[in-house]
Design a protein around this motif. Structure first.
Motif, PDB file in Angstrom:
ATOM      1  N   LEU A   1       0.805  -1.223   0.000  1.00  0.00           N
ATOM      2  CA  LEU A   1       0.000   0.000   0.000  1.00  0.00           C
ATOM      3  C   LEU A   1       0.836   1.270   0.000  1.00  0.00           C
ATOM      4  O   LEU A   1       0.302   2.370   0.131  1.00  0.00           O
ATOM      5  CB  LEU A   1      -0.951  -0.005   1.196  1.00  0.00           C
TER       6      LEU A   1
ATOM      7  N   ALA B   1      -0.909   3.648   4.036  1.00  0.00           N
ATOM      8  CA  ALA B   1      -1.871   2.550   4.155  1.00  0.00           C
ATOM      9  C   ALA B   1      -3.138   2.978   4.880  1.00  0.00           C
ATOM     10  O   ALA B   1      -4.187   2.336   4.732  1.00  0.00           O
ATOM     11  CB  ALA B   1      -1.239   1.367   4.887  1.00  0.00           C
TER      12      ALA B   1
ATOM     13  N   ASP C   1      -6.450   2.336  -2.599  1.00  0.00           N
ATOM     14  CA  ASP C   1      -6.142   1.162  -3.421  1.00  0.00           C
ATOM     15  C   ASP C   1      -7.115   0.021  -3.108  1.00  0.00           C
ATOM     16  O   ASP C   1      -7.466  -0.217  -1.945  1.00  0.00           O
ATOM     17  CB  ASP C   1      -4.716   0.685  -3.154  1.00  0.00           C
TER      18      ASP C   1
ATOM     19  N   ALA D   1      -3.939  -4.741  -3.646  1.00  0.00           N
ATOM     20  CA  ALA D   1      -2.986  -4.906  -2.551  1.00  0.00           C
ATOM     21  C   ALA D   1      -2.587  -6.369  -2.381  1.00  0.00           C
ATOM     22  O   ALA D   1      -1.396  -6.688  -2.193  1.00  0.00           O
ATOM     23  CB  ALA D   1      -3.591  -4.367  -1.252  1.00  0.00           C
TER      24      ALA D   1
END
Length: 500
Positions: free
Chosen positions: A74, A80, A85, A90
């Motif tokens: 990430l 993250a 995403d 991921a």
């Protein structure tokens, strides 16, 4: 002893990148890190595609891989918590570890992930931007959700009220980010079960007794029970220090017995500000992560972990006479015991966790009577977990040191950062600025860095002249600056030359 380590850190701050690399190099181990373009910059994510390609290209020349899952999948530990995403994207990035295991079956792969924190401050930069406005309400929801999950319908009204206080779209986005990252950790548990990973740490950053992080921990622990992977798994409060712990585990795989000396007789029972358990249980968790066990006596221990705990509970402002500097401990006797340990030739690493985010100045002053250059390790930064993991890694690797200048440089760097900066200079720099934001200094950054250099440079040289000049090693001091546009992390370029 492995000869080459690949390190993918959570970010590029000195304690998370330079310190673990320095710990490896002091044992004569070569360390390779990804190119700067692949790594995150504060909340800007790294290039995950470049990271994966770098790993596959470097793996044939490596013995050990220490990898932060959030960086690999990430873009970094902080990104993250912010990026959008997709989960399948991921998880696809995680598969590079399986490919490396298939092609290089003898490589050690040690990985770690960080359960998404529920930040204590309304930080819009390390968290999603809306956290700056809704942080208090999200924290209240987090606590109410976990209390309801653990104690039942008696907590329903508090949960309903907390839920109603947050816009639906914000809560949904926040929870979806947590779910994505938790699923990533569940997949990592499967890789551990399949033998792709040799060891896995899943840690809780800035955690507390109740909250969504504790809820996630229980879900992950239940899956670990089902998979039967606990022999190679640690789940505990921590974050930034884990690269150090895993490098210590990889480079010194034999279990190390450790004698823990607390500054108070009840030190193991004291409370922590950013962890969900008392100091003694936190110490045990960090020892296990680094491959250490408690010793029954100092004589049988490979090293002494000297832990300065608060009298009752951590506090943020020094001096605190209500919960930290109390009659529950006696610092002069603690320092006397450290002196006796050093005179007896014992390996000693100091972890100062009385206050988060810097050394306790009273202890640091008392320690000036000790031969500080003889310590195996020193740490006093950030959370108690960050401090403990760093100090334990120093202690475990002490017996494997082959490069004296590298060890001296790593030890001195921690004293400069944790004591001189975090414990003293940072507050003085803040006092010279005009109402600085703790999250972003904005146009005051240049002034802050100028004040930083003016204040800390002579202190660095004085500390070296007082305690390290006798090593016979030369010191070069570079231009101090800030890692990010905030006072929380300084960068102090130091070069300790020579080899002995």
């Amino acid at each position: 002893m492995p000869s080459r380590v690949l390190l993918i850190p959570p970010d590029t701050r000195p304690p998370t990148l330079e310190l673990p690399a320095a710990l490896a190099r002091m044992t004569g181990t070569d360390v390779a890190v990804p190119p700067p373009a692949a790594l995150p910059d504060f909340h800007t994510p790294g290039d995950t595609g470049l990271l994966g390609r770098w790993l596959e290209a470097e793996a044939p020349m490596a013995d050990v891989l220490v990898v932060c899952l959030e960086t690999l999948c990430l873009g970094g530990m902080i990104p993250a918590r912010r990026v959008s995403d997709r989960l399948d994207t991921a998880l696809g990035r995680l598969e590079v570890l399986r490919r490396i295991r298939d092609v290089h079956p003898s490589i050690q792969i040690l990985a770690f992930g960080v359960i998404v924190r529920v930040a204590h401050d309304n930080d819009p930069h390390e968290e999603k931007p809306y956290y700056g406005q809704w942080g208090r309400e999200l924290r209240a929801y987090s606590t109410a959700f976990d209390r309801h999950a653990r104690h039942g319908e008696g907590e329903r009204s508090a949960l309903d009220a907390a839920h109603a206080a947050i816009p639906a779209d914000i809560l949904a986005d926040w929870l979806a980010t947590r779910e994505r990252n938790r699923t990533l950790h569940l997949r990592a548990l499967e890789l551990l079960h399949a033998g792709v990973l040799n060891h896995l740490c899943i840690t809780l950053d800035d955690t507390s007794e109740y909250g969504l992080a504790a809820h996630d921990r229980r879900l992950l622990e239940a899956r670990a029970d089902a998979l039967g992977v606990w022999e190679h798994l640690d789940i505990y409060p921590g974050a930034d220090e884990v690269p150090c712990a895993l490098i210590a585990r990889a480079l010194h795989p034999a279990p190390a017995r450790v004698w823990v000396r607390y500054s108070g007789l009840d030190g193991a029972r004291t409370g922590m500000a950013y962890e969900d358990r008392p100091a003694g249980e936190l110490v045990r968790a960090h020892l296990r992560a680094a491959g250490c066990v408690l010793a029954d006596t100092p004589a049988e221990a490979e090293f002494v972990l000297a832990v300065n705990t608060p009298g009752v509970r951590q506090a943020h402002r020094q001096p605190d006479y209500a919960t930290v500097d109390t009659a529950h401990r006696h610092l002069p006797a603690f320092v006397d015991a450290l002196r006796d340990d050093l005179r007896a030739g014992r390996t000693v690493s100091v972890a100062d966790i009385a206050y988060p985010n810097g050394a306790e100045w009273r202890l640091w002053t008392l320690m000036q009577t000790l031969p500080l250059a003889q310590l195996a390790g020193y740490s006093a930064w950030n959370t108690a977990g960050n401090t403990l993991g760093s100090a334990i890694a120093f202690g475990k690797l002490a017996a494997a040191v082959t490069d004296r200048s590298a060890h001296t440089g790593a030890l001195f760097a921690r004293m400069v950062d944790d004591a001189l900066y975090q414990g003293q200079t940072r507050a003085e720099v803040r006092g010279r600025l005009v109402a600085p934001s703790p999250f972003d200094l904005g146009d005051q950054r240049a002034a802050a860095e100028a004040h930083l250099r003016e204040l800390i440079t002579p202190r660095i040289r004085a500390l070296w002249d007082t305690h390290f000049a006798g090593t016979g090693l030369p010191l070069e001091v570079g231009r101090a600056h800030l890692a990010w546009p905030r006072l929380f992390t300084g960068v102090f370029p130091l070069t300790v030359g020579g080899r002995a």
